[in-house]
Design a protein around this motif. Sequence first.
Motif, PDB file in Angstrom:
ATOM      1  N   SER A 158     -13.344   0.283   1.965  1.00 45.86           N
ATOM      2  CA  SER A 158     -12.396   0.851   1.009  1.00 45.86           C
ATOM      3  C   SER A 158     -12.173   2.330   1.291  1.00 45.86           C
ATOM      4  CB  SER A 158     -12.889   0.645  -0.431  1.00 45.86           C
ATOM      5  OG  SER A 158     -14.191   1.176  -0.595  1.00 45.86           O
ATOM      6  N   SER A 174      -4.022  -6.880   1.533  1.00 50.10           N
ATOM      7  CA  SER A 174      -3.113  -5.828   1.091  1.00 50.10           C
ATOM      8  C   SER A 174      -3.816  -4.481   1.248  1.00 50.10           C
ATOM      9  CB  SER A 174      -2.716  -6.053  -0.367  1.00 50.10           C
ATOM     10  OG  SER A 174      -3.869  -6.099  -1.197  1.00 50.10           O
ATOM     11  N   GLY A 175      -3.024  -3.452   1.566  1.00 46.89           N
ATOM     12  CA  GLY A 175      -3.610  -2.142   1.798  1.00 46.89           C
ATOM     13  C   GLY A 175      -4.019  -1.911   3.235  1.00 46.89           C
ATOM     14  N   ASP A 187      -5.103   1.789   4.602  1.00 50.58           N
ATOM     15  CA  ASP A 187      -4.364   2.869   3.959  1.00 50.58           C
ATOM     16  C   ASP A 187      -5.287   3.759   3.140  1.00 50.58           C
ATOM     17  OD1 ASP A 187      -2.164   1.607   5.042  1.00 50.58           O
ATOM     18  OD2 ASP A 187      -1.606   0.600   3.173  1.00 50.58           O
ATOM     19  N   ILE A 189      -6.701   5.771   0.070  1.00 52.01           N
ATOM     20  CA  ILE A 189      -6.729   5.501  -1.367  1.00 52.01           C
ATOM     21  C   ILE A 189      -6.234   6.746  -2.103  1.00 52.01           C
ATOM     22  CG2 ILE A 189      -8.127   4.729  -3.299  1.00 52.01           C
ATOM     23  CD1 ILE A 189      -8.081   2.760  -0.953  1.00 52.01           C
ATOM     24  N   ARG A 198     -10.776  -3.717   1.027  1.00 46.96           N
ATOM     25  CA  ARG A 198      -9.758  -4.221   1.943  1.00 46.96           C
ATOM     26  C   ARG A 198     -10.459  -5.061   3.009  1.00 46.96           C
ATOM     27  NH1 ARG A 198      -6.622   0.623   1.219  1.00 46.96           N
ATOM     28  NH2 ARG A 198      -5.596   0.355  -0.780  1.00 46.96           N
TER      29      ARG A 198
END
Length: 203
Positions: A158, A174-175, A187, A189, A198
């Motif tokens: 994450s 997703s992300g 991506d 945060i 993720r």
Amino acid sequence: MKKKISALLVMLLVCGIFGGCGATKDADTTTLFPEKKGGITEVAVGDFDKDNYDENELEQYVKDSIKEYEDNDGAGTVKLKNLSVKDGVAKLGMHYSDSTAYSAFVGDTVFTGTVVQAIAAGYDFNTDFVAVTDGAAGDAADSKDVMKNDDYHVIVLSKGVDVTVDGTLQYVSSGVTVKDKNTATVDEIPAGETAEARYIIYK
């Protein structure tokens, strides 16, 4: 000076770390290299101002940090593999024996292993996935399809970072943005938002 070096080390660790076990790995941006056997190699790329920091002192500080970690019965092994400074850019190289060692030393929770091991560890894969075909994101995929592939590997994290896998990407959650057949970008945060897990699945 030590406080300045500590601040630089923290910056590099947050960005990622450079290292390798076996073949040398390198990258122009911060990149994680999960290994199918469980280890993690990481490349950290950061600005380095020689007017404020000394390369030799930074290297010694990293070595001292590793020794302190080991003296306090740190989980697994952590090794400094490389530290270089060129044209004002520093790359700090380290290798972690497993994701437990990485998480304990760096402070960012990361899991590496098979999909089956991730499920056993409590990861529910309850998120949106897309299939990856020929290095490009494709159609949406059901998490049940993702979880039924016992021989697939996964890295769960994450933090915003590039990830290059030892294999071929199969699904991303997703992300995560697919860059090519074995590299994806998690991506960043946004500040103030909850850092959701993720998933990057590969074989």
